[in-house]
Write an enzyme that holds these catalytic residues in place. Structure first.
Site, PDB file in Angstrom:
ATOM      1  CD  GLU A   1      78.362  33.792  40.509  1.00 60.01           C
ATOM      2  OE1 GLU A   1      78.073  33.979  41.696  1.00 60.01           O
ATOM      3  OE2 GLU A   1      79.056  34.571  39.825  1.00 60.01           O
TER       4      GLU A   1
ATOM      5  NE  ARG B   1      75.542  30.409  53.554  1.00 57.00           N
ATOM      6  CZ  ARG B   1      76.120  30.322  52.343  1.00 57.00           C
ATOM      7  NH1 ARG B   1      77.198  29.596  52.149  1.00 57.00           N
ATOM      8  NH2 ARG B   1      75.633  30.980  51.329  1.00 57.00           N
TER       9      ARG B   1
ATOM     10  CE  LYS C   1      80.145  29.150  44.472  1.00 56.96           C
ATOM     11  NZ  LYS C   1      79.185  29.115  43.368  1.00 56.96           N
TER      12      LYS C   1
HETATM   13  P1  ATP Z   1      79.626  30.229  48.302  1.00 56.60           P
HETATM   14  O1  ATP Z   1      79.216  31.089  49.452  1.00 56.60           O
HETATM   15  O2  ATP Z   1      80.217  28.934  48.687  1.00 56.60           O
HETATM   16  O3  ATP Z   1      80.444  30.954  47.295  1.00 56.60           O
HETATM   17  P2  ATP Z   1      77.244  30.666  46.877  1.00 56.60           P
HETATM   18  O4  ATP Z   1      76.020  30.804  47.669  1.00 56.60           O
HETATM   19  O5  ATP Z   1      77.834  31.909  46.339  1.00 56.60           O
HETATM   20  O6  ATP Z   1      78.278  29.796  47.646  1.00 56.60           O
HETATM   21  P3  ATP Z   1      75.908  29.596  44.630  1.00 56.60           P
HETATM   22  O7  ATP Z   1      76.494  28.947  43.444  1.00 56.60           O
HETATM   23  O8  ATP Z   1      75.289  30.926  44.462  1.00 56.60           O
HETATM   24  O9  ATP Z   1      77.048  29.676  45.698  1.00 56.60           O
HETATM   25  O10 ATP Z   1      74.924  28.609  45.369  1.00 56.60           O
HETATM   26  C1  ATP Z   1      73.947  27.850  44.731  1.00 56.60           C
HETATM   27  C2  ATP Z   1      72.904  27.456  45.736  1.00 56.60           C
HETATM   28  O11 ATP Z   1      73.494  26.703  46.782  1.00 56.60           O
HETATM   29  C3  ATP Z   1      72.270  28.665  46.362  1.00 56.60           C
HETATM   30  O12 ATP Z   1      70.883  28.466  46.424  1.00 56.60           O
HETATM   31  C4  ATP Z   1      72.884  28.732  47.719  1.00 56.60           C
HETATM   32  O13 ATP Z   1      72.014  29.323  48.643  1.00 56.60           O
HETATM   33  C5  ATP Z   1      73.149  27.262  48.024  1.00 56.60           C
HETATM   34  N1  ATP Z   1      74.256  27.120  48.964  1.00 56.60           N
HETATM   35  C6  ATP Z   1      75.491  27.627  48.850  1.00 56.60           C
HETATM   36  N2  ATP Z   1      76.235  27.342  49.930  1.00 56.60           N
HETATM   37  C7  ATP Z   1      75.444  26.628  50.762  1.00 56.60           C
HETATM   38  C8  ATP Z   1      75.622  26.040  52.049  1.00 56.60           C
HETATM   39  N3  ATP Z   1      76.778  26.126  52.709  1.00 56.60           N
HETATM   40  N4  ATP Z   1      74.587  25.366  52.590  1.00 56.60           N
HETATM   41  C9  ATP Z   1      73.422  25.262  51.933  1.00 56.60           C
HETATM   42  N5  ATP Z   1      73.187  25.785  50.727  1.00 56.60           N
HETATM   43  C10 ATP Z   1      74.176  26.472  50.137  1.00 56.60           C
HETATM   44 MG    MG Z   2      75.906  33.004  45.299  1.00 59.43          MG
END
Ligand code: ATP
Ligand code: MG
Length: 560
Positions: A35, A262, A272
Site C-alpha cells: 500500500e 511476518r 508504517k
Molecule cells: P505495516 O504493518 O508495516 O504497515 P502493511 O502490511 O500494512 O505493513 P503493506 O504495504 O500492506 O504493509 O504490505 C505489503 C506486503 O508486505 C503485504 O503482503 C504484507 O503482508 C507484507 N509485509 C508487511 N510487513 C511485513 C513483515 N514485517 N514481514 C513480512 N511481510 C510483510
Molecule cells: Mg497492509
C-alpha cells in the site's frame, strides 16, 4: 519444474505440488502488493524476496508489483516512487507487470453490482458504531442489520446513489450478505464498499465510494491471474472471506492464498504507522534516516542489497511468529562487506603521536593491502611521517593486564609501517594526555628485512600532515529494548538516546577524500562505513557506520 537443489520451504512445497498437478496450466504468478502509504521496510523485503524469489524459480514465473491503493486517505505518489525504487534496488524486476488496484475500480464496482444482483450484498444504513455492536463477538452470534432484506432494486439504486456522491461519508455502506452467526467475525456481513469524499492519487475525484481491502485484494489477484497469493499470517482469518468472494463471482482465475509469519526484528519497530510517527515527530531525520529499518534508511546507511537478500534467505519462511535478532542482519552485512569492501585507515577519536627519532620533514609511503579477502584488489601507498594520529583507545597511561596496545615503555606495530615504543607523554593542565611520544625502530618496516620481529599489538594510524578531517556518524539501535511495542507504556519511551553519535574531528587517510556517495569501505579495526549520499560534498565525504567489526551473532552461533 523447480530446481531441486534450491532451498525450499512450506510455500515452495505447496507451489511445487500445484505445478506438478498441472494447476493453472503449470504457471506460477505471484505478486507483491504494497500500500503506498509509507516507505518499505525490512519486513517488506522478506515479502519481496519471497514473492519475486518463488516466481523466479519456475520457468516463465512472474511476480507483479501491485500497488494496493484503495485507501486514498493515506496514499501518496511519492510513496509509489520510493517503493518502485526500493524494489529495483533490492535487485528484483517486475518485467513490466506494474499494476494499481485503482486500475480496477470500474471492474470492482461492477463486481459489487453483480453481488447485489445475486442477492449477496446490501446497502446498510447503520453507523459504524452500530455495525460493530450488531456484529457482536464470537462465540455469541451477531444480530442481522435491519437493512439486510432490502430488495435487489433498492440496493442497486442506493449503491448507484452512493457512487454519485449523494450521501455523506459514513451514512451508508455496502455489505456482503454472508452469516451473522459465523464463528469468524470477518464473515459477519463485512463492509465491502464505503463512501469517502477524498481525492485519490491516481483517480482524483472520480470516485466517492472505495472498495475495502478484503474485497479489492482477492479480486485484484483474480483479475491479474495470480496463482499464489502469499500474505502474512494475520490474513489467515480473512481467507474464508477471500474464498467466499471469489466463489460468488465469475472470475477468470481462483488464486490460492498462503500465509507466512511476518518478520519482526529486535530493537526496532516495523509498522508504517509507527515509522511515520517517528518521521513526523522529528525523532529521526526522515524516512531515510540511517537508523530506520526502511530500505531507504538501510541503503543510505550502506547495507548492500545482497546482504539483505542473504538475510531474508537465512531467516526462511515459516508459519510461526517470532522475533529475529538484529545481530543476524548485521552478520549478513559483515559477511558481504568483508568480501567486497576495501580497507582504509581512519582514526575516529584522534590522539597525536610524535616519533621523536624520525626526521622532521621527511615523508615516506608504505604499502597497504586493499582487501586481504580479495587479493585482486591490490595495494595502495599510504603516506607516513613523524607526526601521526592514533585512536585514543589504543593508548593507556596505566593499562590493565592483557592490554597489548600502546602504553609507556611498550612497543606496538603501526600497521603496514614500523614498530614504535612509547617513551613519554605530554599532558594538558587538567592532566589529560594530549600527545604520545615514541621512538621507532627503522629496521622493522613492514615488508622489509626486519619485518618479522613480533610485538603483541598492531594499531592503525594516519599521518597528521596528510590526513583529511571529516564527520563520521556512528549509528546504534533505535530502541533500548528488543520489542518496544511489547512493553507497558508508550513505545517511544524506549528510544535509545545514543542511537546516533556524531564525531566531528575524525582523521582519515588521504585516499578517502575522493570517496563517492554510496562507496563502502572498512575502516581497519573499526567497522564498515559508507559515504552518506545526502550530507557529503565533493572532497569532503561524510561517513555512516554500517556495522562495527564485532560480530555478536558469530559469537552466539559459536556457543551453540
Ligand atoms: P505495516 O504493518 O508495516 O504497515 P502493511 O502490511 O500494512 O505493513 P503493506 O504495504 O500492506 O504493509 O504490505 C505489503 C506486503 O508486505 C503485504 O503482503 C504484507 O503482508 C507484507 N509485509 C508487511 N510487513 C511485513 C513483515 N514485517 N514481514 C513480512 N511481510 C510483510
Ligand atoms: Mg497492509
Amino acid at each position: 519444474m523447480r530446481n531441486t537443489d534450491l532451498p525450499s520451504d512450506f510455500i515452495r512445497e505447496i507451489v511445487d505440488e500445484d505445478v506438478k498437478a498441472g494447476k493453472n496450466e503449470g504457471k506460477v504468478v505471484t505478486r507483491f502488493p504494497p500500500e503506498p502509504n509509507g516507505y518499505l521496510h525490512i519486513g517488506h523485503a522478506k515479502s519481496i524476496c519471497l514473492n519475486f524469489g518463488v516466481a523466479s524459480e519456475y520457468q516463465g514465473g512472474i511476480c507483479h508489483l501491485r500497488f494496493d491503493d484503495t485507501n486514498p486517505c493515506a496514499e501518496e505518489e511519492r510513496y509509489v516512487e520510493s517503493i518502485r525504487e526500493d524494489v529495483k534496488w533490492l535487485g528484483f524486476d517486475w518485467q513490466g507487470n506494474l499494476f494499481f488496484a485503482s486500475d480496477y475500480f470500474d471492474k470492482l464496482y461492477e463486481f459489487a453490482v453483480e453481488l447485489i444482483k445475486k442477492g449477496k450484498a446490501f446497502v446498510c444504513d447503520l453507523s459504524s458504531d452500530q455495525i460493530r455492536e450488531y456484529r457482536g463477538s464470537p462465540p455469541a452470534p451477531g444480530r442481522e442489520s435491519p437493512y439486510r432484506d432490502r430488495s435487489i432494486e433498492e440496493n442497486l439504486a442506493l449503491f448507484e446513489r452512493m457512487r454519485r456522491g449523494e450521501f455523506d461519508e459514513g451514512e451508508r455502506v455496502l455489505r456482503a450478505k454472508i452469516d451473522m452467526a459465523s464463528s469468524n467475525i470477518h464473515m459477519r456481513d463485512p463492509v465491502i464498499y464505503r463512501i469517502l469524499k477524498v481525492s485519490h492519487h491516481r483517480t482524483a475525484d472520480k470516485w466517492k465510494v472505495y472498495p475495502m481491502y478484503d474485497f479489492a485484494h482477492c479480486l485484484s489477484d483474480a483479475v491479474e491471474g495470480i496463482t499464489h497469493s502469499i500474505c502474512t499470517l494475520e490474513f489467515e482469518v480473512h481467507r474464508p472471506l477471500y474464498e467466499w468472494i471469489l466463489a460468488q463471482l465469475d472470475v477468470p482465475c481462483h488464486p490460492r492464498q498462503i500465509e507466512f509469519a511476518r518478520l519482526n526484528l529486535s530493537y526496532t519497530v516495523m509498522s508504517k504507522r509507527k515509522l511515520l510517527e517517528l518521521v513526523n515527530g522529528g525523532v529521526v531525520a526522515g524516512w531515510d534516516d540511517p537508523r530506520m529499518p526502511t530500505l531507504a534508511g538501510m541503503r543510505r546507511r550502506g547495507f548492500t542489497p545482497a546482504s539483505i537478500r542473504n538475510f531474508c534467505s537465512r531467516i526462511g519462511v515459516t508459519k510461526y511468529d517470532g522475533m529475529t535478532d538484529v545481530a543476524l542482519l548485521e552478520h549478513s552485512a559483515r559477511e558481504d562487506l568483508n568480501k567486497s569492501a576495501e580497507r582504509r585507515m581512519a582514526v575516529l577519536n584522534p590522539l597525536r603521536l610524535v616519533i621523536t627519532n624520525y626526521p622532521e620533514d621527511a615523508t615516506e609511503e608504505v604499502e597497504a593491502v586493499n582487501n586481504p579477502e580479495a587479493p585482486e584488489a591490490g595495494t595502495r601507498r599510504v603516506p607516513f611521517s613523524r607526526v601521526l594520529y592514533i585512536e585514543q583507545d589504543d593508548f593507556m597511561e596505566e593499562p590493565p593486564k592483557k592490554f597489548h596496545r600502546l602504553y609507556p615503555g611498550n612497543e606496538v606495530r603501526l600497521k603496514y609501517a614500523y614498530i614504535v615504543k612509547c617513551t613519554d607523554v605530554v599532558k594538558d593542565e587538567s592532566g589529560r594526555v594530549i600527545e604520545v611520544r615514541c621512538t621507532y625502530d627503522p629496521e622493522t618496516r613492514s615488508g622489509g628485512a626486519g619485518a618479522a620481529r613480533k610485538v603483541k599489538g598492531t594499531i592503525h594510524w594516519v599521518s597528521a600532515a596528510h590526513a583529511f578531517d571529516t564527520q563520521v556518524r556512528l549509528y546504534d539501535r533505535l530502541f533500548t529494548v528488543e520489542d518496544p511495542t511489547d512493553t507497558e507504556g508508550d513505545w517511544k519511551e524506549f528510544l535509545n538516546p545514543e542511537s546516533l553519535e556524531v564525531l566531528e574531528t575524525c582523521k582519515l587517510e588521504p585516499a578517502l577524500s575522493g570517496a563517492a556517495a554510496g562507496e563502502r569501505v572498512q575502516f581497519e579495526r573499526v567497522g564498515y562505513f559508507c559515504v552518506d549520499a545526502v550530507d557529503s560534498s565533493p572532497g569532503r565525504p561524510v561517513f555512516n557506520r554500517i556495522v562495527s567489526l564485532k560480530d555478536r551473532w558469530a559469537k552466539l552461533a559459536g556457543k551453540r
